[in-house]
Design a protein around this motif. Structure first.
Motif, PDB file in Angstrom:
ATOM      1  N   VAL A  76     -41.451   8.026 -16.237  1.00 41.13           N
ATOM      2  CA  VAL A  76     -40.186   8.086 -16.957  1.00 41.13           C
ATOM      3  C   VAL A  76     -40.263   9.136 -18.053  1.00 41.13           C
ATOM      4  O   VAL A  76     -41.219   9.184 -18.817  1.00 41.13           O
ATOM      5  CB  VAL A  76     -39.851   6.710 -17.590  1.00 41.13           C
ATOM      6  N   HIS A  77     -39.250   9.999 -18.104  1.00 46.23           N
ATOM      7  CA  HIS A  77     -39.097  10.954 -19.191  1.00 46.23           C
ATOM      8  C   HIS A  77     -37.630  10.920 -19.582  1.00 46.23           C
ATOM      9  O   HIS A  77     -36.751  11.037 -18.732  1.00 46.23           O
ATOM     10  CB  HIS A  77     -39.522  12.362 -18.769  1.00 46.23           C
ATOM     11  N   SER A  78     -37.354  10.756 -20.856  1.00 43.01           N
ATOM     12  CA  SER A  78     -35.983  10.473 -21.308  1.00 43.01           C
ATOM     13  C   SER A  78     -35.159  11.733 -21.516  1.00 43.01           C
ATOM     14  O   SER A  78     -34.509  11.892 -22.541  1.00 43.01           O
ATOM     15  CB  SER A  78     -36.031   9.665 -22.605  1.00 43.01           C
ATOM     16  N   MET A  79     -35.202  12.651 -20.549  1.00 44.47           N
ATOM     17  CA  MET A  79     -34.419  13.879 -20.685  1.00 44.47           C
ATOM     18  C   MET A  79     -32.989  13.703 -20.170  1.00 44.47           C
ATOM     19  O   MET A  79     -32.089  14.425 -20.579  1.00 44.47           O
ATOM     20  CB  MET A  79     -35.127  15.024 -19.956  1.00 44.47           C
ATOM     21  N   LEU A  80     -32.788  12.741 -19.278  1.00 42.06           N
ATOM     22  CA  LEU A  80     -31.434  12.474 -18.795  1.00 42.06           C
ATOM     23  C   LEU A  80     -30.685  11.620 -19.815  1.00 42.06           C
ATOM     24  O   LEU A  80     -31.267  10.718 -20.423  1.00 42.06           O
ATOM     25  CB  LEU A  80     -31.481  11.742 -17.453  1.00 42.06           C
ATOM     26  N   PRO A  81     -29.382  11.867 -20.020  1.00 46.30           N
ATOM     27  CA  PRO A  81     -28.604  11.051 -20.965  1.00 46.30           C
ATOM     28  C   PRO A  81     -28.612   9.581 -20.551  1.00 46.30           C
ATOM     29  O   PRO A  81     -28.488   9.262 -19.372  1.00 46.30           O
ATOM     30  CB  PRO A  81     -27.195  11.654 -20.863  1.00 46.30           C
ATOM     31  N   SER A  82     -28.762   8.688 -21.533  1.00 41.49           N
ATOM     32  CA  SER A  82     -28.768   7.251 -21.247  1.00 41.49           C
ATOM     33  C   SER A  82     -27.564   6.545 -21.854  1.00 41.49           C
ATOM     34  O   SER A  82     -27.417   5.329 -21.694  1.00 41.49           O
ATOM     35  CB  SER A  82     -30.052   6.619 -21.787  1.00 41.49           C
ATOM     36  N   SER A  83     -26.713   7.274 -22.563  1.00 38.05           N
ATOM     37  CA  SER A  83     -25.482   6.728 -23.138  1.00 38.05           C
ATOM     38  C   SER A  83     -24.483   7.878 -23.264  1.00 38.05           C
ATOM     39  O   SER A  83     -24.847   9.050 -23.122  1.00 38.05           O
ATOM     40  CB  SER A  83     -25.741   6.116 -24.525  1.00 38.05           C
ATOM     41  N   ARG A  84     -23.242   7.507 -23.572  1.00 42.24           N
ATOM     42  CA  ARG A  84     -22.250   8.565 -23.757  1.00 42.24           C
ATOM     43  C   ARG A  84     -22.615   9.449 -24.946  1.00 42.24           C
ATOM     44  O   ARG A  84     -22.444  10.661 -24.903  1.00 42.24           O
ATOM     45  CB  ARG A  84     -20.861   7.948 -23.946  1.00 42.24           C
ATOM     46  N   LEU A  85     -23.102   8.828 -26.014  1.00 40.59           N
ATOM     47  CA  LEU A  85     -23.590   9.593 -27.164  1.00 40.59           C
ATOM     48  C   LEU A  85     -25.041   9.212 -27.401  1.00 40.59           C
ATOM     49  O   LEU A  85     -25.372   8.029 -27.496  1.00 40.59           O
ATOM     50  CB  LEU A  85     -22.774   9.298 -28.415  1.00 40.59           C
ATOM     51  N   VAL A  86     -25.911  10.214 -27.486  1.00 42.61           N
ATOM     52  CA  VAL A  86     -27.327   9.991 -27.768  1.00 42.61           C
ATOM     53  C   VAL A  86     -27.707  10.795 -29.003  1.00 42.61           C
ATOM     54  O   VAL A  86     -27.558  12.016 -29.027  1.00 42.61           O
ATOM     55  CB  VAL A  86     -28.219  10.400 -26.579  1.00 42.61           C
TER      56      VAL A  86
END
Length: 488
Positions: A76-86
């Motif tokens: 897992v790498h958190s480069m993809l958006p996980s919410s509308r605003l990050v």
């Protein structure tokens, strides 16, 4: 009598590597796929994988999702958006995610965790590492600080059908007859075919002696510029090039994203890592896969169709649908790293934060905590509650973590699942992570995004400065006390 198949949980199961692994070895193991995507679960067909939907930012959900797993693979790498605003950077998010995963794996009784990270320069001061590589190294350390045995596979660019590295390289060479090659394109790197990654993972799943850190590669070392020129030859063209002595990272990020048809949030980490020379160091696992390693030319040929175009990413439709759902959900994620005063616990920080808010706002916002631990922030101490935080039962007795559900207030909508606010301490790193997950503002989104969102960020930055000064003060008092003690 044959022993039962091992149950392998994968965080990142629907990604490029996870999908390739499950496809190649689906018959040998029982798979548990962890995903936050409703779309992945809805579209799961008659396959070997049991999908468990969970938010990897939620420690209790990860703990439940890992139940019954013999081993777990973390990709897992958190480069993809996980919410509308990050709000926040990927390094802080990766830190929180990794800590969730390894703590959950320990509680669930997982026997070993395998992490796929990135190649690290052999002779490089850690302070000079790119943010991307520094984050990978930090994740390794967090995953390795619990009781669960850890295997780390460090890989460079991974090539294969539908993979982002191959697609980006192929699109660049197909679309640009002439290329400027900045200084970063001359640094050597060592890429690997996805099938060799799968072989390495299979060896690790079968042999418990592969515990520790292993560099993984398959292709001969070459610069990214050489990769571009060689790929052009394999496609039957000839790309003219001109080397220039500057890195031009910002400009490079834009033109690689544009002509490589790759989002900038994926291009950025690639360019950052290629600021370093990255070659795999010899080790037993590398020697085992190098004997039959797939060469670079074959990896490129297997990544294109009959017209020479890169094969599509099978997740593209899913990613688009997930992005649309995130947009409609109007949720917020905000994560910040702050200094941690020595020997402070998460509960102490929680109380300090609440009382500090009142002082910082000059009494405009005041805290109110009842006997059940429910924390309310009131406007001027009136009956108007701006936000209400209810302690989560999972963190009630935790020294390292204090979490609250956002259960009410005039600034927040009541949603299911509710938003969360948490504080997580990392004593070994000397830092604190504060996080808001899944917050849904009551005011119109357009107004929130230009007002309350910025106010929250400013408040958290001010709290970080406060903790920094407090930490320095405590350290000074400790030194003075130590000096005084030596004089007596």
């Amino acid at each position: 009598m044959e022993s039962p198949a091992k149950t392998i949980a994968i965080a990142g199961a629907s990604g490029f590597v996870g999908t390739s692994l499950r496809t190649a070895l689906g018959h040998k193991y029982k798979w548990i796929g962890l995903t936050r995507s409703e779309t992945v679960v809805e579209k799961a067909g008659a396959e070997e994988t049991t999908w468990r939907r969970c938010d990897l930012f939620s420690l209790p959900q990860v703990r439940t999702a890992l139940e019954g797993a013999d081993m777990a693979i973390y990709m897992v790498h958190s480069m993809l958006p996980s919410s509308r605003l990050v709000q926040g950077n990927f390094r802080d998010m990766d830190l929180l995610l990794a800590d969730n995963f390894i703590r959950a794996a320990e509680e669930a009784g997982v026997k070993r965790v395998i992490y796929i990270g990135g190649l690290i320069p052999t002779r490089e001061d850690e302070s000079r590492l790119s943010p991307h590589l520094a984050s990978r190294l930090e994740v390794e350390r967090v995953l390795g600080c619990r009781s669960v045995p850890l295997t780390v596979l460090r890989a460079g660019l991974i090539f294969g059908p539908g993979g982002s590295s191959a697609r980006m390289l192929l699109n660049l060479t197909r679309r640009l007859p002439f290329m400027l090659l900045p200084a970063w394109t001359r640094n050597r790197t060592q890429s690997v075919d996805i099938r060799d990654i799968v072989r390495a993972l299979e060896l690790c799943l079968e042999d418990d002696t592969y515990t520790g850190t292993f560099d993984i590669a398959g292709h001969k070392p070459m610069s990214y510029g050489d990769m571009i020129l060689r790929t052009s030859e394999l496609l039957g063209g000839k790309t003219a090039s001109l080397s220039i002595p500057f890195n031009m990272v910002r400009l490079s990020r834009r033109w690689v994203s544009l002509f490589g048809s790759t989002p900038t949030y994926l291009v950025g980490p690639l360019l950052e890592s290629l600021r370093h020379s990255l070659e795999a160091r010899t080790n037993p696992l590398l020697e085992a896969i190098m004997k039959e390693a797939i060469p670079f030319d074959q990896s490129v040929r297997d990544s294109i169709d009959a017209e020479g175009r890169p094969l599509p990413n099978p997740r593209q439709t899913i990613l688009k649908e997930d992005s649309e759902k995130l947009f409609r959900a109007k949720r917020v994620r905000s994560i910040q790293r702050m200094p941690l005063p020595d020997h402070w616990s998460a509960p102490k920080l929680s109380h300090t934060y609440a009382s500090w808010i009142s002082r910082f706002t000059l009494g405009i916002v005041r805290e109110d905590r009842n006997g059940d631990g429910i924390l309310r922030f009131r406007f001027f101490g009136s009956k108007l509650v701006l936000l209400e935080f209810t302690p989560t039962p999972y963190s009630a007795d935790c020294r390292y973590r204090r979490a609250y559900y956002i259960t009410g207030g005039s600034l927040a909508k009541k949603v299911d699942p509710p938003g969360r606010f948490e504080l997580r301490i990392f004593p070994e790193l000397g830092c604190l992570i504060t996080a808001i997950h899944g917050y849904n503002p009551r005011i119109p989104w357009w107004l929130y995004s230009v007002s309350q969102a910025y106010v929250h960020l400013a408040v958290m930055k001010a709290f970080s400065r406060f903790l920094g000064k407090l930490r320095a003060q405590i350290a000074k008092e400790s030194r003075e006390a130590g000096t005084s003690g030596n004089c007596d």
